[in-house]
Design a protein around this motif. Structure first.
Motif, PDB file in Angstrom:
ATOM      1  N   SER A 167     125.562 124.143  36.073  1.00 58.20           N
ATOM      2  CA  SER A 167     126.805 124.514  35.402  1.00 58.20           C
ATOM      3  C   SER A 167     126.969 126.028  35.282  1.00 58.20           C
ATOM      4  CB  SER A 167     126.842 123.895  33.996  1.00 58.20           C
ATOM      5  OG  SER A 167     127.880 124.454  33.221  1.00 58.20           O
ATOM      6  N   TYR A 179     122.553 116.282  27.113  1.00 58.15           N
ATOM      7  CA  TYR A 179     123.434 115.454  27.935  1.00 58.15           C
ATOM      8  C   TYR A 179     123.165 115.694  29.426  1.00 58.15           C
ATOM      9  CZ  TYR A 179     127.669 113.645  30.105  1.00 58.15           C
ATOM     10  OH  TYR A 179     128.538 112.966  30.916  1.00 58.15           O
ATOM     11  N   CYS A 180     123.015 116.969  29.827  1.00 58.33           N
ATOM     12  CA  CYS A 180     122.730 117.286  31.224  1.00 58.33           C
ATOM     13  C   CYS A 180     121.431 116.636  31.686  1.00 58.33           C
ATOM     14  CB  CYS A 180     122.643 118.803  31.420  1.00 58.33           C
ATOM     15  SG  CYS A 180     124.231 119.657  31.387  1.00 58.33           S
ATOM     16  N   SER A 231     121.119 113.924  34.553  1.00 55.77           N
ATOM     17  CA  SER A 231     120.204 114.208  35.652  1.00 55.77           C
ATOM     18  C   SER A 231     119.334 112.992  35.962  1.00 55.77           C
ATOM     19  CB  SER A 231     119.316 115.411  35.306  1.00 55.77           C
ATOM     20  OG  SER A 231     118.301 115.586  36.279  1.00 55.77           O
ATOM     21  N   VAL A 291     128.428 121.092  31.455  1.00 57.66           N
ATOM     22  CA  VAL A 291     127.740 119.891  31.949  1.00 57.66           C
ATOM     23  C   VAL A 291     127.955 119.699  33.444  1.00 57.66           C
ATOM     24  CG1 VAL A 291     127.860 118.727  29.721  1.00 57.66           C
ATOM     25  CG2 VAL A 291     129.743 118.444  31.343  1.00 57.66           C
ATOM     26  N   SER A 292     128.482 120.696  34.137  1.00 58.67           N
ATOM     27  CA  SER A 292     128.746 120.683  35.571  1.00 58.67           C
ATOM     28  C   SER A 292     129.796 119.664  35.956  1.00 58.67           C
ATOM     29  CB  SER A 292     127.468 120.425  36.381  1.00 58.67           C
ATOM     30  OG  SER A 292     127.783 120.393  37.761  1.00 58.67           O
ATOM     31  N   PHE A 335     124.655 119.798  24.560  1.00 59.54           N
ATOM     32  CA  PHE A 335     125.130 119.737  25.936  1.00 59.54           C
ATOM     33  C   PHE A 335     123.943 119.713  26.912  1.00 59.54           C
ATOM     34  CE2 PHE A 335     128.956 121.917  24.047  1.00 59.54           C
ATOM     35  CZ  PHE A 335     129.836 120.860  24.246  1.00 59.54           C
ATOM     36  N   LEU A 349     121.157 119.753  37.665  1.00 61.86           N
ATOM     37  CA  LEU A 349     121.517 119.318  36.303  1.00 61.86           C
ATOM     38  C   LEU A 349     120.347 119.491  35.344  1.00 61.86           C
ATOM     39  CD1 LEU A 349     123.585 116.078  37.009  1.00 61.86           C
ATOM     40  CD2 LEU A 349     124.362 117.993  35.608  1.00 61.86           C
ATOM     41  N   ALA A 351     135.031 117.978  32.034  1.00 63.73           N
ATOM     42  CA  ALA A 351     133.676 118.485  32.293  1.00 63.73           C
ATOM     43  C   ALA A 351     133.632 119.934  32.749  1.00 63.73           C
ATOM     44  CB  ALA A 351     132.987 117.601  33.344  1.00 63.73           C
ATOM     45  N   HIS A 388     129.705 115.779  38.110  1.00 62.06           N
ATOM     46  CA  HIS A 388     130.372 114.574  37.611  1.00 62.06           C
ATOM     47  C   HIS A 388     131.428 114.069  38.593  1.00 62.06           C
ATOM     48  CE1 HIS A 388     128.460 115.753  33.871  1.00 62.06           C
ATOM     49  NE2 HIS A 388     128.844 114.622  33.321  1.00 62.06           N
ATOM     50  N   GLY A 447     120.248 121.877  32.150  1.00 59.83           N
ATOM     51  CA  GLY A 447     119.985 121.263  30.845  1.00 59.83           C
ATOM     52  C   GLY A 447     118.877 121.963  30.090  1.00 59.83           C
ATOM     53  N   GLY A 481     127.594 126.795  31.584  1.00 67.08           N
ATOM     54  CA  GLY A 481     126.343 126.547  30.862  1.00 67.08           C
ATOM     55  C   GLY A 481     125.334 127.661  31.059  1.00 67.08           C
TER      56      GLY A 481
END
Length: 285
Positions: free
Chosen positions: A173, A269-270, A274, A21-22, A266, A129, A16, A26, A133, A176
């Motif tokens: 992220s 996904y975040c 979240s 995605v931070s 991505f 997150l 990760a 995770h 995102g 990110g």
């Protein structure tokens, strides 16, 4: 902390950390699910050492690309060093400034209140997150036909300042945010990726030093022996090696998706993570 817990955390961190995605979000959630406290000095040191493993993965993965782009000539090297140094200085100014503000608000000016005590707050992680995102989705869906290879000093400083915003907030992220900022500025995908991770390599050592000092201070306050302190480093060193291997795999994935125009995935996904983290927060986990 068992060897199995270290392996799990290292695998999650390595995968990760180099994806937008931070990794911290995770790792913190996984740590809490395993019954570990992510706010302790031991855990924050482990997190930083896991970052160290991925830092070495970054150097190995990007070295040839950096030689072609940033080290191609003396003039280019000087220009790159200037950009990275100024960006990192702004990261420190913004990051430390925000850290002080957050600590003042959260702890009411108490001298012993540290932002690390908030790292286990799933509500804050969920919000960070979601913010990351949204930024990634916007940057990923934007189509720019005239991408530029050269990063200006002003753009480098802007990316560095944004990186500083990420530092106090687990879930926002770093990669990110910085890569998305470069894409929104119209920079070439490969160039902004290389610059983003060059900043990460410069930023990681002082963060490691800070966490080592924090751990030593905590152990000194507890009157722990030197032998016990050494024992605390072994889990972190093992995790560093494992996160290095996982990081190499993650970098290949990130570069592939970035070049193929799948960056916005991505972000989706975040946003999904979240929502999951927020649900855990609401049920009082």
């Amino acid at each position: 902390m068992t060897i199995l817990q270290i392996i799990v955390l290292a695998a999650v961190q390595g995968a990760a950390e180099l994806l937008p995605v931070s990794s911290s979000a995770h790792v913190i959630v996984i740590a809490k699910l395993m019954g570990l406290d992510p706010t302790t000095p031991e855990m924050t040191l482990l997190l930083v050492m896991l970052h160290t493993g991925t830092m070495f993965a970054v150097i190995l993965f990007f070295w040839n690309g950096w030689k072609k782009s940033f080290f191609s000539s003396r003039h280019r090297l000087i220009q790159t060093v200037k950009q990275v140094v100024l960006a990192t200085v702004l990261t420190g100014v913004v990051g430390l400034g925000l850290k002080g503000i957050v600590e003042r608000i959260a702890f009411g000016g108490k001298s012993k209140g540290e932002i690390e005590l908030l790292f286990g707050n799933l509500g804050l992680i969920s919000a960070a997150l979601a913010a990351a995102g949204i930024l990634i989705v916007i940057a990923g869906l934007r189509r720019n036909k005239n991408e530029r290879e050269e990063i200006t000093l002003k753009e480098a400083c802007g990316i560095g300042a944004l990186q500083g915003v990420c530092l106090p907030f687990r879930g926002f992220s770093r990669s990110g945010a910085t890569i998305s900022a470069g894409l929104l500025l119209g920079l070439a995908r490969q160039r902004v990726e290389e610059f983003s991770f060059a900043l990460a390599v410069v930023l990681t050592p002082p963060v490691i030093a800070r966490e080592v000092l924090r751990l030593m201070k905590a152990q000194s306050a507890a009157a722990a022996g030197a032998g016990h302190l050494v024992q605390l480093f072994w889990p972190s060193l093992a995790g560093m090696a494992l996160s290095f291997l996982a990081g190499l795999v993650a970098l290949r994935w990130l570069s592939s998706w970035l070049e193929q125009g799948r960056w916005h995935y991505f972000g989706y996904y975040c946003l999904a993570v979240s929502a999951i983290v927020f649900t855990l927060y609401r049920i009082g986990f």
